[in-house]
Design an enzyme around this catalytic site. Structure first.
Site, PDB file in Angstrom:
ATOM      1  N   GLU A 133       0.935  -1.290  -0.092  1.00 23.11           N
ATOM      2  CA  GLU A 133       0.101  -0.023  -0.010  1.00 23.11           C
ATOM      3  C   GLU A 133       0.775   1.305  -0.023  1.00 23.11           C
ATOM      4  O   GLU A 133       1.860   1.322   0.468  1.00 23.11           O
ATOM      5  CB  GLU A 133      -0.869   0.121   1.170  1.00 23.11           C
ATOM      6  CG  GLU A 133      -1.851  -0.997   1.238  1.00 23.11           C
ATOM      7  CD  GLU A 133      -2.668  -1.126   2.518  1.00 23.11           C
ATOM      8  OE1 GLU A 133      -3.765  -1.647   2.383  1.00 23.11           O
ATOM      9  OE2 GLU A 133      -2.246  -0.568   3.379  1.00 23.11           O
ATOM     10  N   CYS A 184       3.299   8.634   0.916  1.00 22.18           N
ATOM     11  CA  CYS A 184       4.014   7.669   1.995  1.00 22.18           C
ATOM     12  C   CYS A 184       4.093   6.509   1.258  1.00 22.18           C
ATOM     13  O   CYS A 184       3.117   5.740   0.715  1.00 22.18           O
ATOM     14  CB  CYS A 184       2.858   7.486   3.119  1.00 22.18           C
ATOM     15  SG  CYS A 184       3.448   6.527   4.336  1.00 22.18           S
ATOM     16  N   CYS A 243       6.786  -7.014   7.382  1.00 24.08           N
ATOM     17  CA  CYS A 243       7.984  -6.323   8.168  1.00 24.08           C
ATOM     18  C   CYS A 243       8.313  -7.305   9.296  1.00 24.08           C
ATOM     19  O   CYS A 243       7.496  -7.809   9.901  1.00 24.08           O
ATOM     20  CB  CYS A 243       7.467  -4.726   8.791  1.00 24.08           C
ATOM     21  SG  CYS A 243       8.914  -4.180   9.581  1.00 24.08           S
ATOM     22  N   CYS A 286       6.500  -4.283  15.617  1.00 23.58           N
ATOM     23  CA  CYS A 286       5.965  -3.074  16.680  1.00 23.58           C
ATOM     24  C   CYS A 286       4.505  -3.425  16.925  1.00 23.58           C
ATOM     25  O   CYS A 286       3.692  -3.938  15.839  1.00 23.58           O
ATOM     26  CB  CYS A 286       6.248  -1.634  15.784  1.00 23.58           C
ATOM     27  SG  CYS A 286       7.774  -1.388  15.437  1.00 23.58           S
ATOM     28  N   CYS A 312       1.515  -1.702  15.006  1.00 17.58           N
ATOM     29  CA  CYS A 312       1.673  -1.661  13.713  1.00 17.58           C
ATOM     30  C   CYS A 312       0.696  -2.885  13.009  1.00 17.58           C
ATOM     31  O   CYS A 312       1.301  -4.106  13.230  1.00 17.58           O
ATOM     32  CB  CYS A 312       2.958  -1.509  13.316  1.00 17.58           C
ATOM     33  SG  CYS A 312       3.196  -1.604  11.526  1.00 17.58           S
ATOM     34  N   CYS A 318      -1.048   6.164  10.189  1.00 15.10           N
ATOM     35  CA  CYS A 318       0.264   5.623  10.683  1.00 15.10           C
ATOM     36  C   CYS A 318      -0.152   4.142  11.652  1.00 15.10           C
ATOM     37  O   CYS A 318      -0.921   4.181  12.392  1.00 15.10           O
ATOM     38  CB  CYS A 318       0.751   6.709  11.540  1.00 15.10           C
ATOM     39  SG  CYS A 318       2.163   6.153  12.657  1.00 15.10           S
TER      40      CYS A 318
HETATM   41  S1  SF4 Z   1       6.270   0.448  12.584  1.00 10.82           S
HETATM   42 FE1  SF4 Z   1       5.498  -1.434  11.739  1.00 10.82          FE
HETATM   43  S2  SF4 Z   1       6.469  -1.252   9.394  1.00 10.82           S
HETATM   44 FE2  SF4 Z   1       7.420   0.132  10.722  1.00 10.82          FE
HETATM   45  S3  SF4 Z   1       9.446  -1.129  11.812  1.00 10.82           S
HETATM   46 FE3  SF4 Z   1       7.472  -1.344  13.083  1.00 10.82          FE
HETATM   47  S4  SF4 Z   1       6.524  -3.203  12.406  1.00 10.82           S
HETATM   48 FE4  SF4 Z   1       7.771  -2.435  10.742  1.00 10.82          FE
END
Ligand code: SF4
Length: 343
Positions: A91, A104, A111, A115, A118, A333
């Site tokens: 995306e 963005c 990933c 986090c 996220c 975000c």
């Molecule tokens: S915020 Fe999401 S995309 Fe960014 S490093 Fe952390 S897990 Fe990965």
């Protein structure tokens, strides 16, 4: 096999075209179509002769990812879900604001950094994006904008850009090239969760780009709960890396702080943040947490957000509350997770 044309730095493309026996001005005509006009269809490149078009068709792949879905939010932000050659989805989000059009972009499918706030992190790491897949997001946005200009670029979409540093740097070089998009470095930002060695590496490469660091807590044990990368690189190490980068860069660092009520917004958090950021040449963006399905937190109220900002009044830097864009289309975000459409 055809080479994706958007993966080649214009300097190299020029050499290849000259080596194939064409005049340098043919290269200049081509890059004008590719980058200034954002046209990737050879048949629309009306001033190119037939033999040059045949050469291009036989040697390069001009295709872009297909737009599987585009959603426009109440605030005018548009989220694009793109399907890559192998069927993976990513995306990117275009955010217009006055004369500014910010894109963005994503750097990875999924990933590995996990986090807690996220949605992308929940997917795990699937693969890195190739250079042309990073560039394609910019070209598709330029096509969508038509006469309007894309003014700002942020590597804040899916993935950790410093975990795909080689391809991200190659794409930045193309974007900033005189024959590429001529993107001004001060209008480009790369955002990291704090991959310390890669921050040093980026600084030493001398790439001109602004750096944003997703901080979210200045207390190690709390940051570890939000961002597992803190178990590998603690806040002291992160701060040293930020200071090092700042010395190599003409621009202040941006610290991003997602405000989560009941977790990182009390006096102790404000004191730690004031100590962490107080002697860094930086600005601080406070961002309201955006709800992600399956996660326990809620967004702060305006009153809670301004109270936290007030707690940081001792900081000698700019502290702003950044408006979240595209929350109603899951484009804000922490909300990008195109792969969940497929799985
Ligand atoms: S915020 Fe999401 S995309 Fe960014 S490093 Fe952390 S897990 Fe990965």
């Amino acid at each position: 096999m055809l080479i994706p044309v958007y993966a080649i730095h214009p300097d190299d493309l020029e050499q290849q075209i000259i080596s194939a026996g064409f005049k340098p001005y043919r290269f200049r005509q081509l890059v004008k179509w590719l980058y200034v006009k954002a046209i990737n269809n050879i048949s629309q490149m009306t001033d190119l002769p037939a033999d040059f078009k045949t050469y291009l068709k036989e040697n390069y792949d001009f295709s872009l990812p297909s737009i599987k879905q585009s959603l426009t939010a109440k605030d005018g932000s548009t989220k694009f879900v793109l399907e890559l050659r192998d069927g993976e989805l990513i995306e990117c989000v275009l955010m217009p604001e006055g004369n500014k059009n910010t894109l963005c972009i994503s750097s990875q499918v999924g990933c590995s950094f996990g986090c807690a706030f996220c949605a992308t992190g929940k997917l795990g790491h699937v693969r890195n994006l190739q250079v042309d897949e990073i560039l394609s997001q910019v070209i598709l946005a330029a096509q969508f904008l038509q006469e309007k200009k894309l003014t700002n670029l942020v590597f804040m979409g899916m993935g950790e850009p410093l975990d795909n540093l080689d391809n991200v740097v190659s794409s930045i070089r193309i974007l900033q090239s005189d024959y590429g998009l001529q993107f001004s470095p001060r209008r480009m930002t790369i955002s990291t969760c704090g991959v310390v060695p890669k921050i040093y590496e980026l600084a030493e490469l001398g790439i001109k780009i602004k750096l944003a660091v997703s901080l979210n807590s200045a207390i190690d044990y709390k940051r570890q709960q939000l961002m597992p990368v803190t178990k590998v690189y603690n806040l002291v190490e992160l701060k040293q890396a930020i200071m090092f980068f700042r010395k190599q860069s003409p621009w202040r660092i941006t610290l991003e702080y997602i405000m989560i009520p009941g977790f990182n917004m009390d006096e102790e958090d404000a004191r730690a943040l004031t100590k962490f950021a107080g002697d860094i040449s930086c600005k601080l963006n406070l961002i309201s947490y955006n709800r992600v399905d399956g996660l326990p937190w809620r967004s702060p109220t305006i009153k809670e957000a301004t109270a936290f900002q007030e707690r940081l009044r001792a900081l000698p830097i700019a502290v702003t509350i950044r408006k979240s864009r595209g929350t109603d289309i899951s484009a804000a975000c922490g909300q990008l997770a195109a792969q969940s459409m497929n799985k």
